[in-house]
Design a protein around this motif. Structure first.
Motif, mmCIF file in Angstrom:
data_model
loop_
_atom_site.group_PDB
_atom_site.id
_atom_site.type_symbol
_atom_site.label_atom_id
_atom_site.label_comp_id
_atom_site.label_asym_id
_atom_site.label_seq_id
_atom_site.Cartn_x
_atom_site.Cartn_y
_atom_site.Cartn_z
ATOM 1 N N LEU A 97 2.710 24.274 50.820
ATOM 2 C CA LEU A 97 3.005 24.913 49.539
ATOM 3 C C LEU A 97 1.812 24.813 48.597
ATOM 4 N N SER A 100 -0.915 27.188 49.717
ATOM 5 C CA SER A 100 -0.557 28.585 49.466
ATOM 6 C C SER A 100 -0.820 28.950 48.012
ATOM 7 N N ILE A 101 -0.391 28.084 47.099
ATOM 8 C CA ILE A 101 -0.651 28.321 45.675
ATOM 9 C C ILE A 101 -2.147 28.297 45.396
ATOM 10 N N LEU A 105 -4.338 31.417 43.793
ATOM 11 C CA LEU A 105 -5.030 31.281 42.512
ATOM 12 C C LEU A 105 -6.540 31.222 42.692
ATOM 13 N N ILE A 156 3.523 21.416 44.083
ATOM 14 C CA ILE A 156 3.023 21.937 42.807
ATOM 15 C C ILE A 156 2.099 20.927 42.139
ATOM 16 N N ALA A 159 -1.345 21.158 43.885
ATOM 17 C CA ALA A 159 -1.955 22.485 44.002
ATOM 18 C C ALA A 159 -3.185 22.685 43.122
ATOM 19 N N ALA A 163 -6.725 24.284 44.369
ATOM 20 C CA ALA A 163 -7.124 25.594 43.848
ATOM 21 C C ALA A 163 -8.560 25.569 43.331
#
Length: 285
Positions: A97, A100-101, A105, A156, A159, A163
């Motif tokens: 997850l 993926s984020i 971004l 989250i 992430a 990113a």
């Protein structure tokens, strides 16, 4: 003398690689053992993780119970083995997850540039400055403790760091000569991104993803230790720590041994990740 120095450096480098190899092999063996426990726990134990034997409660480690038993007589090693599936699933899910984020971004910021890049970068900086574990606690407090919530909260929370790395890697690869050559040959923008930019930008981050699995498991175990994980009697590693802390002064094995498994797995995954990172860097050079 000048001709001997280069010849002596090669065996020294080889000896260094040999010294590092046993640790890598041990790490690989332990991670493989955990994966087997997660996929097919029956291969390692024929006991049930929920079988209660009150007459054998809080038994110390022995040949029949290598990790001892818990407060209701359940075999702790069996519960650790069966808990591998939940813990490893949470770690892999949270890392997937988060990446993926991060890819969404990071690539958007690097390829769009301008105001979009500035806005995403500022948001990532604010999110990165916010303690990830505190963010995970906030999300679990809102949605309630469960395996799904742990995956979302840890994913989250981690992430923003991924990113920023993805964005930096894309900006770096975007300036490479082969990207310009592909564009000069008439390839479309998305063809260049799909065939050249994405694979080359993500290849160095494979090792980072490997490290992230161990980190996610540690974070999820920390949340479970605080009572914000999977509800008992599910044998998740962090939940075992949470249950064992009540008996740490009288039955040390309930806390120490599951914690040792978590630490060893995190160290093993980190070792494999760093080994993979060195190999990828060597291949790129």
């Amino acid at each position: 003398m000048t001709t001997l120095a280069p010849a002596l450096r090669v065996p020294a480098a080889r000896l260094t690689g040999l010294r590092a190899r046993p640790g890598t092999l041990l790490a690989l063996a332990f991670v493989t053992l955990v994966v087997v426990a997660a996929v097919a726990p029956g291969v390692l134990t024929d006991r049930s993780p929920t079988t209660i034997e009150f007459g054998n409660a809080l038994a110390a480690p022995s040949w029949s119970h290598p990790f001892g038993t818990d407060e209701v007589g359940r075999d702790l090693l069996t519960r650790v083995i069966h808990g591998s599936r939940l813990s490893l699933g949470i770690g892999l899910g949270a890392t997937a997850l988060a990446m993926s984020i991060a890819i969404l971004l990071g690539f958007t910021a690097a390829l769009a540039g301008g105001i979009v890049d500035t806005a995403i970068t500022r948001v990532l900086e604010v999110a990165f400055a916010f303690p990830a574990l505190l963010l995970a606690l906030l999300l679990i407090a809102i949605f309630g403790p469960s395996a799904t919530t742990q995956v979302i909260a840890v994913g989250i929370g981690s992430a923003p760091g991924y990113a920023r790395m993805v964005r930096g890697q894309v900006l770096n690869v975007r300036q490479a000569g082969y990207i310009e050559a592909a564009a000069a040959l008439g390839h479309g923008r998305w063809t260049v991104v799909r065939r050249h930019l994405f694979p080359n930008a993500m290849r160095p981050l494979v090792a980072v993803v490997t490290l992230g699995v161990g980190q996610s498991i540690v974070w999820a175990s920390s949340l479970a230790f605080l009572g914000l994980g999977i509800a008992p009697p599910n044998p998740e590693w962090g939940a075992l720590l949470d249950a064992g802390r009540l008996y740490i002064t009288t039955s040390w094995w309930l806390e120490i041994l599951p914690g040792l498994v978590i630490v060893l797995f995190a160290i093993s995954v980190t070792t494999l990740g760093r080994t993979l990172q060195r190999r990828l860097e060597g291949a790129s050079r």
